[in-house]
Design a protein around this motif. Structure first.
Motif, PDB file in Angstrom:
ATOM      1  N   ASP A  63       0.832  -1.195   0.000  1.00 14.90           N
ATOM      2  CA  ASP A  63       0.000   0.000   0.000  1.00 14.90           C
ATOM      3  C   ASP A  63       0.870   1.250   0.000  1.00 14.90           C
ATOM      4  N   THR A  64       0.314   2.316  -0.553  1.00 12.66           N
ATOM      5  CA  THR A  64       0.963   3.614  -0.453  1.00 12.66           C
ATOM      6  C   THR A  64       0.624   4.207   0.907  1.00 12.66           C
ATOM      7  N   PHE A  65       1.634   4.759   1.591  1.00 13.17           N
ATOM      8  CA  PHE A  65       1.376   5.387   2.879  1.00 13.17           C
ATOM      9  C   PHE A  65       2.366   6.503   3.128  1.00 13.17           C
ATOM     10  N   VAL A  66       1.999   7.358   4.054  1.00 11.28           N
ATOM     11  CA  VAL A  66       2.863   8.443   4.517  1.00 11.28           C
ATOM     12  C   VAL A  66       2.811   8.435   6.036  1.00 11.28           C
ATOM     13  N   CYS A  67       3.981   8.441   6.670  1.00  9.19           N
ATOM     14  CA  CYS A  67       4.073   8.605   8.108  1.00  9.19           C
ATOM     15  C   CYS A  67       4.701   9.964   8.376  1.00  9.19           C
ATOM     16  N   LEU A  68       4.192  10.645   9.358  1.00  7.22           N
ATOM     17  CA  LEU A  68       4.667  11.981   9.693  1.00  7.22           C
ATOM     18  C   LEU A  68       5.330  11.982  11.055  1.00  7.22           C
ATOM     19  N   ALA A  69       6.496  12.613  11.141  1.00 15.10           N
ATOM     20  CA  ALA A  69       7.153  12.832  12.429  1.00 15.10           C
ATOM     21  C   ALA A  69       7.501  14.308  12.530  1.00 15.10           C
ATOM     22  N   ILE A  70       7.183  14.900  13.668  1.00 14.45           N
ATOM     23  CA  ILE A  70       7.565  16.279  13.951  1.00 14.45           C
ATOM     24  C   ILE A  70       8.569  16.224  15.096  1.00 14.45           C
ATOM     25  N   LEU A  71       9.809  16.565  14.799  1.00 16.42           N
ATOM     26  CA  LEU A  71      10.863  16.518  15.801  1.00 16.42           C
ATOM     27  C   LEU A  71      10.731  17.704  16.745  1.00 16.42           C
ATOM     28  N   ASP A  72      11.072  17.505  17.997  1.00 16.90           N
ATOM     29  CA  ASP A  72      11.008  18.596  18.966  1.00 16.90           C
ATOM     30  C   ASP A  72      12.013  19.697  18.627  1.00 16.90           C
ATOM     31  N   LYS A  73      13.138  19.310  18.024  1.00 12.99           N
ATOM     32  CA  LYS A  73      14.156  20.276  17.601  1.00 12.99           C
ATOM     33  C   LYS A  73      14.656  19.878  16.220  1.00 12.99           C
ATOM     34  N   PRO A  74      15.020  20.855  15.386  1.00 19.22           N
ATOM     35  CA  PRO A  74      15.560  20.526  14.058  1.00 19.22           C
ATOM     36  C   PRO A  74      16.880  19.751  14.167  1.00 19.22           C
ATOM     37  N   VAL A  75      17.133  18.915  13.165  1.00 24.45           N
ATOM     38  CA  VAL A  75      18.388  18.171  13.050  1.00 24.45           C
ATOM     39  C   VAL A  75      18.985  18.455  11.676  1.00 24.45           C
ATOM     40  N   GLN A  76      20.295  18.270  11.562  1.00 26.64           N
ATOM     41  CA  GLN A  76      20.957  18.414  10.266  1.00 26.64           C
ATOM     42  C   GLN A  76      20.622  17.195   9.426  1.00 26.64           C
ATOM     43  N   TRP A  77      20.162  17.408   8.200  1.00 25.27           N
ATOM     44  CA  TRP A  77      19.765  16.319   7.297  1.00 25.27           C
ATOM     45  C   TRP A  77      20.375  16.645   5.940  1.00 25.27           C
ATOM     46  N   GLY A  78      21.507  16.090   5.656  1.00 27.24           N
ATOM     47  CA  GLY A  78      22.213  16.479   4.439  1.00 27.24           C
ATOM     48  C   GLY A  78      22.656  17.923   4.576  1.00 27.24           C
ATOM     49  N   GLU A  79      22.257  18.755   3.643  1.00 28.39           N
ATOM     50  CA  GLU A  79      22.643  20.169   3.640  1.00 28.39           C
ATOM     51  C   GLU A  79      21.669  21.063   4.405  1.00 28.39           C
ATOM     52  N   ALA A  80      20.554  20.521   4.849  1.00 26.80           N
ATOM     53  CA  ALA A  80      19.489  21.354   5.423  1.00 26.80           C
ATOM     54  C   ALA A  80      19.144  20.925   6.846  1.00 26.80           C
ATOM     55  N   LYS A  81      18.538  21.839   7.573  1.00 25.33           N
ATOM     56  CA  LYS A  81      17.947  21.520   8.875  1.00 25.33           C
ATOM     57  C   LYS A  81      16.546  20.975   8.618  1.00 25.33           C
ATOM     58  N   VAL A  82      16.151  19.961   9.392  1.00 21.91           N
ATOM     59  CA  VAL A  82      14.851  19.313   9.219  1.00 21.91           C
ATOM     60  C   VAL A  82      14.180  19.162  10.573  1.00 21.91           C
ATOM     61  N   GLN A  83      12.881  19.454  10.610  1.00 18.18           N
ATOM     62  CA  GLN A  83      12.091  19.237  11.822  1.00 18.18           C
ATOM     63  C   GLN A  83      10.826  18.434  11.527  1.00 18.18           C
ATOM     64  N   VAL A  84      10.404  18.388  10.269  1.00 19.88           N
ATOM     65  CA  VAL A  84       9.220  17.630   9.873  1.00 19.88           C
ATOM     66  C   VAL A  84       9.646  16.585   8.842  1.00 19.88           C
ATOM     67  N   VAL A  85       9.304  15.315   9.119  1.00 18.05           N
ATOM     68  CA  VAL A  85       9.686  14.217   8.238  1.00 18.05           C
ATOM     69  C   VAL A  85       8.429  13.507   7.746  1.00 18.05           C
ATOM     70  N   PHE A  86       8.265  13.466   6.434  1.00 17.23           N
ATOM     71  CA  PHE A  86       7.214  12.684   5.796  1.00 17.23           C
ATOM     72  C   PHE A  86       7.880  11.433   5.239  1.00 17.23           C
ATOM     73  N   LEU A  87       7.713  10.292   5.898  1.00 15.79           N
ATOM     74  CA  LEU A  87       8.251   9.029   5.383  1.00 15.79           C
ATOM     75  C   LEU A  87       7.224   8.478   4.402  1.00 15.79           C
ATOM     76  N   VAL A  88       7.618   8.349   3.142  1.00 16.01           N
ATOM     77  CA  VAL A  88       6.693   7.986   2.070  1.00 16.01           C
ATOM     78  C   VAL A  88       7.068   6.617   1.519  1.00 16.01           C
ATOM     79  N   SER A  89       6.058   5.805   1.294  1.00 14.53           N
ATOM     80  CA  SER A  89       6.256   4.547   0.585  1.00 14.53           C
ATOM     81  C   SER A  89       5.155   4.419  -0.458  1.00 14.53           C
ATOM     82  N   ILE A  90       5.572   4.265  -1.692  1.00 18.95           N
ATOM     83  CA  ILE A  90       4.639   4.171  -2.808  1.00 18.95           C
ATOM     84  C   ILE A  90       4.435   2.698  -3.146  1.00 18.95           C
TER      85      ILE A  90
END
Length: 142
Positions: A63-90
């Motif tokens: 199934d296609t799904f999206v999981c959402l995580a909102i971090l309490d504080k931003p983290v370094q993710w590659g070149e950018a800071k990230v605080q909201v993560v949409f984990l997607v599986s198609i």
């Protein structure tokens, strides 16, 4: 594809295994997280604006799904800071509706992420997504 149980409104980024809260209710192949890490090793899936959208490097879920995580504080993710993560599986048999999903989420990322981080409620996410979806439909029809 949005369900309350797929949203984690508070995650401490320094906690080992924090991403595990996203997947306890979805039946996935054993190597799902390794496939996500493989895709991430090719190029970071952060978009700037505090958002990342990791996904496996190939379709592996039923199934296609999206999981959402909102971090309490931003983290370094590659070149950018990230605080909201949409984990997607198609899903293997994904349809054209996915294009609309990506358009809606892209607009959400640009305009509404700060509100989502501040509110941290599933109803806020759904309201923002519906608002962006309605705006796209009006553009298409109008």
């Amino acid at each position: 594809i949005y369900r309350r149980r797929a949203a984690c409104p508070h995650i401490l980024p320094q906690k080992k295994g924090a991403g595990s809260c996203l997947l306890p209710f979805i039946k996935l192949p054993d190597d799902f997280l390794q496939l996500v890490k493989k895709r991430e090793s090719l190029a970071a899936t952060s978009f700037g604006g505090l958002v990342a959208m990791p996904h496996p490097w190939k379709a592996v879920s039923k199934d296609t799904f999206v999981c959402l995580a909102i971090l309490d504080k931003p983290v370094q993710w590659g070149e950018a800071k990230v605080q909201v993560v949409f984990l997607v599986s198609i899903a293997d048999d994904a349809t054209a509706k996915l294009q609309k999903f990506y358009q809606v989420v892209a607009q959400l990322m640009v305009a509404c992420i700060c509100k989502l981080i501040a509110e941290r409620r599933f109803e806020v996410l759904l309201g923002l997504l519906r608002q962006k979806e309605q705006g796209l439909e009006e553009q298409e029809n109008g």
